[in-house]
Design a protein around this motif. Structure first.
Motif: not given
Length: 431
Positions: A344-349, A351-361
């Motif tokens: 879910f976090a990766i999909a959301e990241a 969606r909003y081009a949030n690379e820091s959240k993807k890295d955190a996931a």
């Protein structure tokens, strides 16, 4: 030998020379073999060749023999009109023509016999070991192994997060309802994933959040599951039925068919009744905004337990002789993290081009305690030991999506087994 192998030789430039002759004696120089096409149409797009001194740009089609061009109907398909070279393993000398009537030059693909012998060995050894390339794995460098596992991990989590993206679209960007559906699906595991998803899709999350005491959340979800109307009656069941009847009328709720649920060959702690009330307990424990779930103390939240009634029950209205807490076990909490929270976090990241959240996931995935299973044990016997849960997920993906499907030609381990000792033929300079 098959077409896929010939395409592999062409794509990786493992032919003997970048210069050879067509069946009519014209000199062909490969300037660029093109981009491999895995969809319908010619095998390689945007190739660049020099034929008899003239530079051409277009597509390349590869077959076992000349006759395959006609056997596959390419002579009447306009999609192949831009083919500039027909590459075969065995040329019969038959003239190759496009749907426009143009003559297409044909050339025989020449490569070292060792390459086909190694590929044949991989194909034949499928039933002899855990993975076909087990005897070649020592040839894979640590750098190659790490890079391939990283790529596999991205591929696997991309597949898992695709379901979250599907829910985003289904619920018009309602991230909380999407998370609720993904959570329900994760709790259902393989056997009851579909009915758990259907249950969540049929149940507005806002209703659960508004009526969030244990009796109400269990009444709503068990009522929506259809199981409440089918179960033997006791005091708690009757209380749930009365509550659900009121809320069903108030919110115009529609239950799913109770026949959707599966119990056969299942441990009691995995029964749908238990998973449903565990879902209710998690929803009560989580705050309303699930987009922040990645940064919450999830192991503590997921360790919540349903109402006391379930200490002595595995199914509605059926008492269990040995009382037992129905708190989520560590294995189930781990699977919820892997199959819900992180995708879910990766999909959301994305969606909003949030690379820091993807890295955190991905970092959270690496920190999850790793559990062994038959696939991981097989890789360890083959000499590939995962260092963390991210590696384990990558290796599971590799076994299921490459090894078990005989897809050695797309696997970097398989590529190493086939091509070690060979170097790609360099590109010829483009004038």
């Amino acid at each position: 030998m098959n077409e896929a192998f010939l395409q592999y030789i062409w794509a990786h430039r493992l032919y003997k020379s970048a210069s050879f002759l067509t069946s009519t004696g014209k000199v062909v120089e490969i300037l660029n073999p093109g981009r491999h096409n895995t969809d319908a149409g010619p095998d390689f797009f945007n190739a660049q060749l020099r034929i008899d001194g003239m530079t051409w740009a277009g597509n390349v089609e590869i077959h076992i023999s000349s006759d395959d061009w006609y056997r596959h109907g390419h002579d009447s398909d306009p999609a192949y009109n831009n083919v500039i070279l027909h590459v075969v393993a065995n040329s019969t000398g038959r003239e190759i023509r496009s749907a426009k009537g143009d003559t297409i030059p044909e050339a025989t693909l020449l490569f070292d016999d060792k390459l086909s012998q190694r590929y044949d060995h991989l194909v034949r050894s499928g039933d002899l070991s855990f993975v076909r390339c087990a005897d070649s794995l020592p040839l894979v460098s640590s750098v190659q192994r790490t890079a391939w596992l990283d790529a596999l991990l991205v591929e696997r989590m991309g597949q898992k997060s695709a379901k979250a993206t599907e829910f985003f679209q289904l619920f018009n960007g309602d991230m909380d309802q999407a998370f609720f559906c993904l959570l329900a699906r994760a709790l259902g595991s393989k056997v009851n994933a579909e009915p758990m998803e259907l249950l969540a899709r049929q149940t507005p999350l806002k209703v659960l959040l508004k009526h969030n005491n244990p009796m109400q959340t269990e009444a709503i979800l068990l009522g929506q599951s259809g199981l409440l109307s089918q179960s033997p009656s006791d005091d708690y069941v009757r209380t749930l039925q009365r509550e659900y009847s009121f809320l069903k009328e108030k919110f115009n709720l529609e239950p799913i068919p109770p026949t959707a649920w599966k119990y056969a060959r299942m441990r009691p702690q995995n029964f749908p009744d238990i998973r449903i009330v565990q879902l209710a307990a998690i929803i009560r424990a989580l705050p309303g905004n699930f987009q922040s779930a990645l940064f919450l103390p999830l192991d503590k939240i997921l360790a919540v337990r349903p109402s006391d009634y379930w200490d002595s029950h595995f199914r509605l209205g059926v008492s269990s002789p040995q009382p037992r807490s129905k708190q989520l076990g560590s294995s189930t909490r781990r699977l919820v993290m892997i199959n819900c929270v992180i995708p879910f976090a990766i999909a959301e990241a994305n969606r909003y081009a949030n690379e820091s959240k993807k890295d955190a996931a991905f970092e959270l995935l690496r920190a999850i305690p790793m559990e062994s299973n038959a696939i991981i044990e097989g890789w360890e016997r083959a000499g590939v030991s995962p260092q963390n849960e991210a590696d384990a997920q990558a290796l599971i993906h590799l076994k299921k999506n490459y090894c078990d499907k005989n897809d050695c030609l797309r696997c970097r381990f398989g590529h190493c087994a086939i091509s070690h000792g060979f170097s790609p033929v360099p590109y010829s300079p483009i004038p």
